[in-house]
Write a protein that holds these residues in place. Sequence first.
Motif, short mmCIF file in Angstrom:
data_model
loop_
_atom_site.label_atom_id
_atom_site.label_comp_id
_atom_site.label_asym_id
_atom_site.label_seq_id
_atom_site.Cartn_x
_atom_site.Cartn_y
_atom_site.Cartn_z
N ALA A 1 11.74 75.74 -4.31
CA ALA A 1 11.88 77.07 -3.70
C ALA A 1 10.88 77.27 -2.57
CB ALA A 1 11.71 78.16 -4.74
N VAL A 2 11.24 78.16 -1.65
CA VAL A 2 10.34 78.57 -0.57
C VAL A 2 10.09 80.07 -0.70
CG1 VAL A 2 10.14 78.91 1.93
CG2 VAL A 2 10.98 76.74 1.02
N ALA A 3 8.84 80.48 -0.50
CA ALA A 3 8.48 81.90 -0.46
C ALA A 3 8.43 82.33 1.00
CB ALA A 3 7.14 82.13 -1.13
N PHE A 4 9.30 83.26 1.36
CA PHE A 4 9.41 83.82 2.71
C PHE A 4 8.39 84.95 2.82
CE2 PHE A 4 12.68 86.49 5.40
CZ PHE A 4 11.86 86.42 6.51
N CYS A 5 7.40 84.77 3.72
CA CYS A 5 6.26 85.69 3.81
C CYS A 5 6.15 86.29 5.21
CB CYS A 5 4.96 84.95 3.46
SG CYS A 5 4.97 84.12 1.86
N PRO A 6 7.05 87.20 5.57
CA PRO A 6 7.13 87.64 6.97
C PRO A 6 5.90 88.38 7.49
CG PRO A 6 8.59 88.96 5.57
CD PRO A 6 8.11 87.81 4.74
#
Length: 433
Positions: free
Chosen positions: A289-294
Amino acid sequence: MTQRTAFRAALLHCLADPREVGTEASYEYLEDGVLVVEDGKIVQLGDAATLLPTLAATVEVREFPNALITPGFIDTHIHLPQMGVIGSYGAQLLDWLETYTFPNEAKFADPQHAREQAQLFLQELLRNGTTTALVFGTVHPQSVDAFFEEAQKLNVRMIAGKVLMDRNAPEYLTDTADSGYADSKALIERWHGKGRLHYAVTPRFAPTSTPEQLNRAGQLLKEYPDLYLHTHLSENQQEIAWVKELFPERSGYLDVYDHHGLIGPRAVFAHGVHLCDEECQRLGETGSAVAFCPTSNLFLGSGLFDLDQAERHGVRVGLGTDVGGGTSFSQLQTLNEAYKVLQLQGQKLDPFKALYLATLGGARALYLDDKIGNLQPGKDADFVVLDYQATPLIRQRLSQATTLREKLFALMILGDDRAVRETFAAGQSVHRS
């Protein structure tokens, strides 16, 4: 005798990823709904007119007018020790670490400081409606002990780990391959699977661990197959160039982790801003998984995460605040920035997809969607009450909204911690505004 409690409000939760089933089939909405909770679990969900007459007279009904109940928010990447440096000026990733992060993390050698910060950190999560988070500790085992002790008191579902860092960091913050392994193993034995707590093996990122340390991290994952792996990946171009210098024998940044057995189910990589198609394919096929941290990617000038690219390759994606590079604990504020990041790339973030990322998508990224992520009976009763009248601006905007999509989008763009009226973990109120 167990006590049932019912909660009445508008109810909204995700049933599936809108990308997979289409928007309309992806959620369930009850304009006047009832959520029935017993022993920390959701036992019933339904329309108020149908469900209320069936409840025993002993069931307390709590009513929330002008409010929306959603599942508790899930933060798939955040740093406990960086709360103290949130909003610090003018650095990109590598300078940020040297200037702000490392000196602040040194304070966590003091158990009392670690405990006070853990209490404040958890309060801030809950104030923002976040009921589950994947959390970086520090290199000090006592920082992780303090965090888990405080989380256990609140009965919240949290995942955390001790940072592994045996090179390219200040001496006062480094461990060794052997001590990092031993300390992690002791923490795993003490905390993993205790109540609603889980452990994540946590190498900070490839540049701060020797191949020996990465091997020992992989060894832990083999010894305890249901652990998490939590680290950073392809956040910043300078960082990627540094990884190439340090690991010239590997084909790329992800391949460093792959080589050491650090990818697969329950491996969560923060950022992934600069991934190629081959790396996305490898993440997707391994169930990583990837954590999207805008907010962090914008604040530190790291770049724009390509959600469409990741999802085309079947990568599980959750939402992360990445405090303190990220600038808010609020998942509503994080979605606000996510919308803009995708707009800049010609992509659209539909509000139902946004809710999915903050709830069920995060649960799937963490392989916890059998326990959390929506309001289906049998799930943990982790939920948040969002206030339609939280601020004069929100009240005015929602009074003009004619559809649920419009209401949800306005909440996501205008909302922050003030929109959270109450937060529940395992059926118990853990924050009330």
